[in-house]
Design a protein around this motif. Structure first.
Motif, PDB file in Angstrom:
ATOM      1  N   ILE A 161      -7.945   5.227   1.539  1.00 13.21           N
ATOM      2  CA  ILE A 161      -7.512   3.654   1.684  1.00 13.21           C
ATOM      3  C   ILE A 161      -8.991   2.847   1.249  1.00 13.21           C
ATOM      4  N   ASP A 162      -9.887   3.125   1.569  1.00 15.98           N
ATOM      5  CA  ASP A 162     -11.249   2.255   1.119  1.00 15.98           C
ATOM      6  C   ASP A 162     -11.425   2.439  -0.251  1.00 15.98           C
ATOM      7  N   HIS A 163     -11.276   3.588  -0.754  1.00 14.23           N
ATOM      8  CA  HIS A 163     -11.435   4.040  -2.260  1.00 14.23           C
ATOM      9  C   HIS A 163     -10.643   3.480  -3.197  1.00 14.23           C
ATOM     10  N   ALA A 164      -9.314   3.253  -2.540  1.00 13.26           N
ATOM     11  CA  ALA A 164      -8.058   2.565  -3.432  1.00 13.26           C
ATOM     12  C   ALA A 164      -8.450   1.301  -3.568  1.00 13.26           C
ATOM     13  N   ILE A 165      -8.786   0.680  -2.518  1.00 16.22           N
ATOM     14  CA  ILE A 165      -8.885  -0.914  -2.455  1.00 16.22           C
ATOM     15  C   ILE A 165     -10.154  -1.319  -3.266  1.00 16.22           C
ATOM     16  N   ARG A 166     -11.339  -0.408  -3.223  1.00 14.69           N
ATOM     17  CA  ARG A 166     -12.506  -0.779  -3.786  1.00 14.69           C
ATOM     18  C   ARG A 166     -12.680  -0.601  -5.336  1.00 14.69           C
ATOM     19  N   THR A 167     -11.972   0.635  -5.784  1.00 12.47           N
ATOM     20  CA  THR A 167     -12.028   0.941  -7.084  1.00 12.47           C
ATOM     21  C   THR A 167     -10.944   0.615  -8.020  1.00 12.47           C
ATOM     22  N   ASP A 168      -9.549   0.519  -7.401  1.00 17.31           N
ATOM     23  CA  ASP A 168      -8.577   0.351  -8.448  1.00 17.31           C
ATOM     24  C   ASP A 168      -8.428  -1.229  -8.512  1.00 17.31           C
ATOM     25  N   LEU A 169      -9.089  -1.927  -9.464  1.00 18.29           N
ATOM     26  CA  LEU A 169      -9.222  -3.394  -9.474  1.00 18.29           C
ATOM     27  C   LEU A 169      -7.843  -3.947  -9.792  1.00 18.29           C
ATOM     28  N   LYS A 170      -6.975  -3.490 -10.517  1.00 21.18           N
ATOM     29  CA  LYS A 170      -5.754  -3.947 -10.290  1.00 21.18           C
ATOM     30  C   LYS A 170      -4.835  -4.315  -9.161  1.00 21.18           C
TER      31      LYS A 170
ATOM     32  N   PHE B 197       0.778  -1.037   0.107  1.00 21.47           N
ATOM     33  CA  PHE B 197       0.114  -0.003   0.038  1.00 21.47           C
ATOM     34  C   PHE B 197       0.892   1.189   0.025  1.00 21.47           C
ATOM     35  N   ARG B 198       1.949   1.390   0.855  1.00 20.33           N
ATOM     36  CA  ARG B 198       2.933   2.278   0.742  1.00 20.33           C
ATOM     37  C   ARG B 198       3.368   2.650  -0.698  1.00 20.33           C
ATOM     38  N   HIS B 199       3.849   1.457  -1.090  1.00 17.45           N
ATOM     39  CA  HIS B 199       4.235   1.826  -2.643  1.00 17.45           C
ATOM     40  C   HIS B 199       3.032   2.416  -3.654  1.00 17.45           C
ATOM     41  N   TYR B 200       1.861   1.633  -3.359  1.00 14.69           N
ATOM     42  CA  TYR B 200       0.871   2.364  -3.990  1.00 14.69           C
ATOM     43  C   TYR B 200       0.699   3.876  -3.975  1.00 14.69           C
ATOM     44  N   LEU B 201       0.752   4.283  -2.585  1.00 13.00           N
ATOM     45  CA  LEU B 201       0.843   5.668  -2.546  1.00 13.00           C
ATOM     46  C   LEU B 201       2.087   6.505  -3.278  1.00 13.00           C
ATOM     47  N   VAL B 202       3.328   5.880  -3.000  1.00 16.28           N
ATOM     48  CA  VAL B 202       4.492   6.664  -3.762  1.00 16.28           C
ATOM     49  C   VAL B 202       3.981   6.656  -5.236  1.00 16.28           C
ATOM     50  N   LYS B 203       3.731   5.422  -5.799  1.00 11.49           N
ATOM     51  CA  LYS B 203       3.633   5.504  -7.198  1.00 11.49           C
ATOM     52  C   LYS B 203       2.496   6.257  -7.716  1.00 11.49           C
ATOM     53  N   ARG B 204       1.446   6.757  -6.982  1.00 12.81           N
ATOM     54  CA  ARG B 204       0.540   7.763  -7.272  1.00 12.81           C
ATOM     55  C   ARG B 204       0.765   8.973  -6.937  1.00 12.81           C
ATOM     56  N   LYS B 205       2.017   9.346  -6.128  1.00 16.53           N
ATOM     57  CA  LYS B 205       2.648  10.790  -5.794  1.00 16.53           C
ATOM     58  C   LYS B 205       1.787  11.269  -4.872  1.00 16.53           C
ATOM     59  N   GLN B 206       1.283  10.347  -3.800  1.00 14.53           N
ATOM     60  CA  GLN B 206       0.485  10.632  -2.623  1.00 14.53           C
ATOM     61  C   GLN B 206       1.367  10.531  -1.481  1.00 14.53           C
ATOM     62  N   LEU B 207       2.614  10.140  -1.621  1.00 15.58           N
ATOM     63  CA  LEU B 207       3.712  10.272  -0.619  1.00 15.58           C
ATOM     64  C   LEU B 207       4.940  10.788  -1.317  1.00 15.58           C
ATOM     65  N   GLY B 208       5.755  11.314  -0.421  1.00 17.08           N
ATOM     66  CA  GLY B 208       7.111  11.949  -1.069  1.00 17.08           C
ATOM     67  C   GLY B 208       7.215  13.017  -0.414  1.00 17.08           C
ATOM     68  N   ALA B 209       7.923  13.958  -1.468  1.00 24.36           N
ATOM     69  CA  ALA B 209       8.295  15.489  -1.086  1.00 24.36           C
ATOM     70  C   ALA B 209       6.956  16.182  -0.828  1.00 24.36           C
ATOM     71  N   ASP B 210       5.907  15.740  -1.568  1.00 20.58           N
ATOM     72  CA  ASP B 210       4.748  16.618  -1.366  1.00 20.58           C
ATOM     73  C   ASP B 210       3.808  15.668  -0.766  1.00 20.58           C
ATOM     74  N   SER B 211       3.718  15.183   0.349  1.00 18.06           N
ATOM     75  CA  SER B 211       3.009  14.231   0.867  1.00 18.06           C
ATOM     76  C   SER B 211       1.653  14.475   1.031  1.00 18.06           C
ATOM     77  N   ARG B 212       0.590  14.229   0.143  1.00 22.19           N
ATOM     78  CA  ARG B 212      -0.780  14.393   0.090  1.00 22.19           C
ATOM     79  C   ARG B 212      -1.162  13.721   1.358  1.00 22.19           C
ATOM     80  N   PHE B 213      -1.053  12.350   1.278  1.00 23.89           N
ATOM     81  CA  PHE B 213      -1.571  11.532   2.192  1.00 23.89           C
ATOM     82  C   PHE B 213      -1.224  11.941   3.657  1.00 23.89           C
ATOM     83  N   GLY B 214      -0.178  12.101   3.967  1.00 20.41           N
ATOM     84  CA  GLY B 214       0.210  12.531   5.259  1.00 20.41           C
ATOM     85  C   GLY B 214      -0.401  13.925   5.682  1.00 20.41           C
TER      86      GLY B 214
END
Length: 129
Positions: free
Chosen positions: A68-77, A40-57
């Motif tokens: 988290i709920d939305h990511a697991i429900r809607t991103d089928l891959k 899940f952390r990799h998922y956040l980094v890949k979607r630029k939600q974590l890092g220098a401009d951490s939107r998730f944080g």
């Protein structure tokens, strides 16, 4: 199977899906917990939600739960990756049970994955890549 942690649950007259959830899914989720959080952390980094401009944080706890709920429900891959991480730990007999009620057990597994990650969301920011 010897690697799986033992999880004590109340014995009730549960149906097959609930028994499978308690006897198989919960121990595997606990065993694979670190891997699931890292995915899940990799998922956040890949979607630029974590890092220098951490939107998730910067999100509130409630917003993080929703994300988290939305990511697991809607991103089928991504959802299928998480489910595959768990299904890959099944024995042949467990796979047969899972496939006999795949829709219900996949729904339960998705809910359990969401709850597990939500309950440890603070760890997502602390994990080192």
């Amino acid at each position: 199977m010897a690697l799986r942690p033992v999880i004590l649950t109340e014995t009730t007259t549960a149906g097959q899906a609930e028994s499978f959830q308690n006897q198989t899914l919960r121990p595997i989720l606990k065993l694979q917990n670190d891997l699931l959080l890292r995915l899940f952390r990799h998922y956040l980094v890949k979607r630029k939600q974590l890092g220098a401009d951490s939107r998730f944080g910067r999100m509130s706890q409630s917003e993080q739960h929703t994300y988290i709920d939305h990511a697991i429900r809607t991103d089928l891959k991504f959802r299928n990756l998480l489910i595959g991480t768990i299904v890959g730990q099944f024995t042949s007999a467990e796979l047969a049970v899972f496939l006999s009620d795949e829709s219900e057990l996949s729904r339960r597994l998705g809910n359990m994955l969401t709850q597990r990650i939500q309950s440890q969301q603070a760890l997502l920011l602390a994990i080192q890549e």
